[in-house]
Design a protein around this motif. Structure first.
Motif, PDB file in Angstrom:
ATOM      1  N   GLY B   6       0.821  -1.202   0.000  1.00  0.00           N
ATOM      2  CA  GLY B   6       0.000   0.000   0.000  1.00  0.00           C
ATOM      3  C   GLY B   6       0.849   1.243   0.000  1.00  0.00           C
ATOM      4  N   VAL B   7       0.167   2.379  -0.070  1.00  0.00           N
ATOM      5  CA  VAL B   7       0.849   3.668  -0.020  1.00  0.00           C
ATOM      6  C   VAL B   7       0.025   4.604   0.852  1.00  0.00           C
ATOM      7  CG1 VAL B   7       1.904   3.497  -2.299  1.00  0.00           C
ATOM      8  CG2 VAL B   7      -0.335   4.533  -2.069  1.00  0.00           C
ATOM      9  N   ILE B   8       0.658   5.712   1.246  1.00  0.00           N
ATOM     10  CA  ILE B   8      -0.121   6.783   1.846  1.00  0.00           C
ATOM     11  C   ILE B   8      -0.122   7.945   0.859  1.00  0.00           C
ATOM     12  CG2 ILE B   8       0.314   6.080   4.207  1.00  0.00           C
ATOM     13  CD1 ILE B   8       2.342   8.279   4.448  1.00  0.00           C
ATOM     14  N   GLY B   9      -1.182   8.703   0.862  1.00  0.00           N
ATOM     15  CA  GLY B   9      -1.290   9.783  -0.118  1.00  0.00           C
ATOM     16  C   GLY B   9      -2.209  10.881   0.359  1.00  0.00           C
ATOM     17  N   ARG B  10      -2.429  11.813  -0.546  1.00  0.00           N
ATOM     18  CA  ARG B  10      -3.244  12.984  -0.251  1.00  0.00           C
ATOM     19  C   ARG B  10      -4.453  12.929  -1.176  1.00  0.00           C
ATOM     20  NH1 ARG B  10      -3.491  18.441  -2.233  1.00  0.00           N
ATOM     21  NH2 ARG B  10      -2.295  17.823  -4.039  1.00  0.00           N
ATOM     22  N   LYS B  11      -5.628  13.084  -0.597  1.00  0.00           N
ATOM     23  CA  LYS B  11      -6.829  13.104  -1.430  1.00  0.00           C
ATOM     24  C   LYS B  11      -6.883  14.445  -2.154  1.00  0.00           C
ATOM     25  CE  LYS B  11     -11.846  13.035  -0.984  1.00  0.00           C
ATOM     26  NZ  LYS B  11     -12.982  12.570  -0.169  1.00  0.00           N
ATOM     27  N   VAL B  12      -6.963  14.407  -3.462  1.00  0.00           N
ATOM     28  CA  VAL B  12      -6.966  15.645  -4.241  1.00  0.00           C
ATOM     29  C   VAL B  12      -8.392  16.116  -4.472  1.00  0.00           C
ATOM     30  CG1 VAL B  12      -6.322  16.702  -6.426  1.00  0.00           C
ATOM     31  CG2 VAL B  12      -4.820  15.041  -5.377  1.00  0.00           C
ATOM     32  N   ARG B  33       3.170  10.093  -3.257  1.00  0.00           N
ATOM     33  CA  ARG B  33       4.571  10.013  -3.610  1.00  0.00           C
ATOM     34  C   ARG B  33       5.338   9.715  -2.342  1.00  0.00           C
ATOM     35  NH1 ARG B  33       7.955  14.972  -5.687  1.00  0.00           N
ATOM     36  NH2 ARG B  33       9.885  13.891  -6.165  1.00  0.00           N
ATOM     37  N   PRO B  34       5.084   8.535  -1.774  1.00  0.00           N
ATOM     38  CA  PRO B  34       5.665   8.265  -0.462  1.00  0.00           C
ATOM     39  C   PRO B  34       7.131   7.845  -0.550  1.00  0.00           C
ATOM     40  CG  PRO B  34       4.266   6.460  -1.126  1.00  0.00           C
ATOM     41  CD  PRO B  34       4.242   7.453  -2.248  1.00  0.00           C
ATOM     42  N   VAL B  35       7.823   8.110   0.535  1.00  0.00           N
ATOM     43  CA  VAL B  35       9.228   7.734   0.664  1.00  0.00           C
ATOM     44  C   VAL B  35       9.347   6.811   1.872  1.00  0.00           C
ATOM     45  CG1 VAL B  35      11.499   8.615   1.305  1.00  0.00           C
ATOM     46  CG2 VAL B  35      10.162   9.784  -0.419  1.00  0.00           C
ATOM     47  N   VAL B  36      10.115   5.774   1.732  1.00  0.00           N
ATOM     48  CA  VAL B  36      10.355   4.891   2.873  1.00  0.00           C
ATOM     49  C   VAL B  36      11.254   5.628   3.857  1.00  0.00           C
ATOM     50  CG1 VAL B  36      11.258   2.674   3.610  1.00  0.00           C
ATOM     51  CG2 VAL B  36      10.144   2.871   1.391  1.00  0.00           C
ATOM     52  N   VAL B  37      10.734   5.900   5.025  1.00  0.00           N
ATOM     53  CA  VAL B  37      11.462   6.698   6.000  1.00  0.00           C
ATOM     54  C   VAL B  37      12.211   5.792   6.981  1.00  0.00           C
ATOM     55  CG1 VAL B  37      11.196   8.387   7.853  1.00  0.00           C
ATOM     56  CG2 VAL B  37       9.840   8.589   5.791  1.00  0.00           C
ATOM     57  N   ALA B  38      11.610   4.649   7.287  1.00  0.00           N
ATOM     58  CA  ALA B  38      12.263   3.740   8.227  1.00  0.00           C
ATOM     59  C   ALA B  38      11.672   2.358   8.031  1.00  0.00           C
ATOM     60  CB  ALA B  38      12.063   4.196   9.673  1.00  0.00           C
ATOM     61  N   VAL B  51       7.863   2.231   7.169  1.00  0.00           N
ATOM     62  CA  VAL B  51       7.310   3.521   7.572  1.00  0.00           C
ATOM     63  C   VAL B  51       7.401   4.435   6.364  1.00  0.00           C
ATOM     64  CG1 VAL B  51       7.443   5.442   9.177  1.00  0.00           C
ATOM     65  CG2 VAL B  51       8.121   3.153   9.911  1.00  0.00           C
ATOM     66  N   LEU B  52       6.233   4.904   5.921  1.00  0.00           N
ATOM     67  CA  LEU B  52       6.198   5.783   4.762  1.00  0.00           C
ATOM     68  C   LEU B  52       5.945   7.219   5.209  1.00  0.00           C
ATOM     69  CD1 LEU B  52       4.004   3.717   2.284  1.00  0.00           C
ATOM     70  CD2 LEU B  52       6.472   3.823   2.416  1.00  0.00           C
ATOM     71  N   GLY B  53       6.498   8.157   4.448  1.00  0.00           N
ATOM     72  CA  GLY B  53       6.272   9.563   4.735  1.00  0.00           C
ATOM     73  C   GLY B  53       5.916  10.299   3.461  1.00  0.00           C
ATOM     74  N   ILE B  54       5.030  11.292   3.575  1.00  0.00           N
ATOM     75  CA  ILE B  54       4.734  12.136   2.413  1.00  0.00           C
ATOM     76  C   ILE B  54       4.768  13.597   2.830  1.00  0.00           C
ATOM     77  CG2 ILE B  54       3.350  10.535   1.059  1.00  0.00           C
ATOM     78  CD1 ILE B  54       0.889  12.086   2.181  1.00  0.00           C
ATOM     79  N   LEU B 205      -5.107  13.072   4.570  1.00  0.00           N
ATOM     80  CA  LEU B 205      -4.236  11.910   4.400  1.00  0.00           C
ATOM     81  C   LEU B 205      -5.086  10.649   4.236  1.00  0.00           C
ATOM     82  CD1 LEU B 205      -1.170  10.926   4.719  1.00  0.00           C
ATOM     83  CD2 LEU B 205      -1.892  10.255   6.981  1.00  0.00           C
ATOM     84  N   VAL B 206      -4.753   9.819   3.258  1.00  0.00           N
ATOM     85  CA  VAL B 206      -5.452   8.548   3.097  1.00  0.00           C
ATOM     86  C   VAL B 206      -4.425   7.429   2.966  1.00  0.00           C
ATOM     87  CG1 VAL B 206      -7.552   9.452   2.049  1.00  0.00           C
ATOM     88  CG2 VAL B 206      -5.617   8.885   0.602  1.00  0.00           C
TER      89      VAL B 206
END
Lengths: 119, 222
Positions: B6-12, B33-38, B51-54, B205-206
């Motif tokens: 899965g991913v995390i994202g922003r509802k547009v 456009r998530p980045v693996v943070v940890a 751990v994903l971050g956007i 955030l979704v």
């Protein structure tokens, strides 16, 4: 289009058709609409007066009214739908309103619209 | 537990697109456009997760402990972080600092579950919250037009039953919508088009994951 997110505007822009003629409310048009029945498809022509245009980018629609065997028929088309093969502009009309709902209450000679050519 | 990718994202927001056969599909656009943070590992944390971050977080808005964490991971500060539990093999595919591309995770036609926080409506009455009809506006109704009416009986059972629908907090709850179809994946713009609505306001955030009740929601051929 002004108050929606630029991303959506970009997405919708790519769906907009540019091949349709610039018709307006009051014009008479012939809409060539592709109908799919099972695995066969054919083109049906719906010819009538445009009584409403809902201008909303890709989500826009227009309503065409005709009188068929003394029964008023109205059809709403999605303006940018790929199912519309083409829109023929038959004649331009002169009207003073954006929505011609008053035509529903008129019939026969009273329901005519002035042609732009005769002006 | 949902362990599907899965991913995390922003509802547009919502729009509609045309199918190849010309039918109109209503869809929600999610920018992700998530980045693996940890990473979390079985050995260190007792479970496996990424751990994903956007988004971007300005330095002045980053607390010192958080800034230290981002510095340690060598990732620029992100606004939102979420852990996604996943199998160890899946976590091994990603490095810390790597971007997750949407076309790696989702394919068109796949089913997904979407989690978000629904739009908050505050403390609402029963008409808005539970779609009660209210009372008559006429016939002498006095100061009772938007009330719910009776909430129980007199002697038997002599109390209001649990779960009675009453006014209260409406919305602002974490909700999931299951089995939504992915209409389109646009990796160049980091966009995901999901058929139908998803919880949350615009810009909220979704979390989008493979559908848990459809074995990850991948198409049958895959």
């Amino acid at each position: 289009m002004s108050n929606i997110a630029p991303i959506l505007a970009g997405l919708e822009q790519s769906q907009i058709r540019t091949d349709l003629p610039a018709f307006r409310v009051g014009d008479t048009v012939a809409v060539h609409y592709r109908i799919v029945e099972g695995d066969k498809q054919r083109i049906q022509v719906f010819r009538g007066t445009v009584i409403k245009r809902h201008r909303a980018g890709t989500r826009g629609t227009f309503t065409v009214r005709k009188v068929s065997f003394n029964v008023g028929v109205e059809r709403i088309f999605v303006t940018h739908s790929p199912r519309i093969e083409k829109v023929e502009l038959v004649s331009r009309g002169v009207v003073r309103r954006a929505r011609l709902y008053y035509l529903r209450n008129l019939s026969g000679k009273a329901a005519r619209i002035k042609d732009a050519k005769d002006r | 537990m949902n362990q599907y990718p899965g991913v995390i994202g922003r509802k547009v927001g919502m729009t509609q697109i045309f199918n190849a056969d010309g039918t109109v599909v209503p869809c929600t656009v999610v920018e992700a456009r998530p980045v693996v943070v940890a990473k979390r590992t079985q050995a260190q944390d007792g479970y496996d997760a990424i751990v994903l971050g956007i988004g971007e977080r300005k330095e002045k808005h980053t607390s010192k402990p958080l800034a230290g964490f981002f510095k340690k991971q060598n990732v620029s500060p992100r606004r939102s972080l979420r852990e996604l539990r996943c199998p160890a093999e899946y976590a091994a595919k990603y490095e810390v600092g790597q971007e997750v591309r949407l076309d790696e995770v989702f394919s068109e036609g796949q089913f997904v579950d979407v989690q978000g926080v629904s739009i908050g409506r505050g403390f609402s009455g029963v008409m808005r919250r539970h779609n009660f009809k209210g009372q008559s506006q006429t016939h002498g109704t006095h100061e009772y037009e938007r009330h719910g009416g009776a909430i129980g009986t007199n002697m038997t059972p002599g109390r209001t039953l649990p779960g009675m629908k009453m006014p209260g907090q409406h919305g602002n709850r974490t909700l999931s919508v299951l089995n939504q179809r992915v209409v389109k994946v646009i990796p160049d713009q980091n966009l995901l088009l999901i058929r139908g609505g998803i919880p949350g306001s615009r810009n909220s955030l979704v979390v989008v994951r493979g559908a848990i009740k459809r074995r990850g929601g991948m198409p049958k051929s895959a």
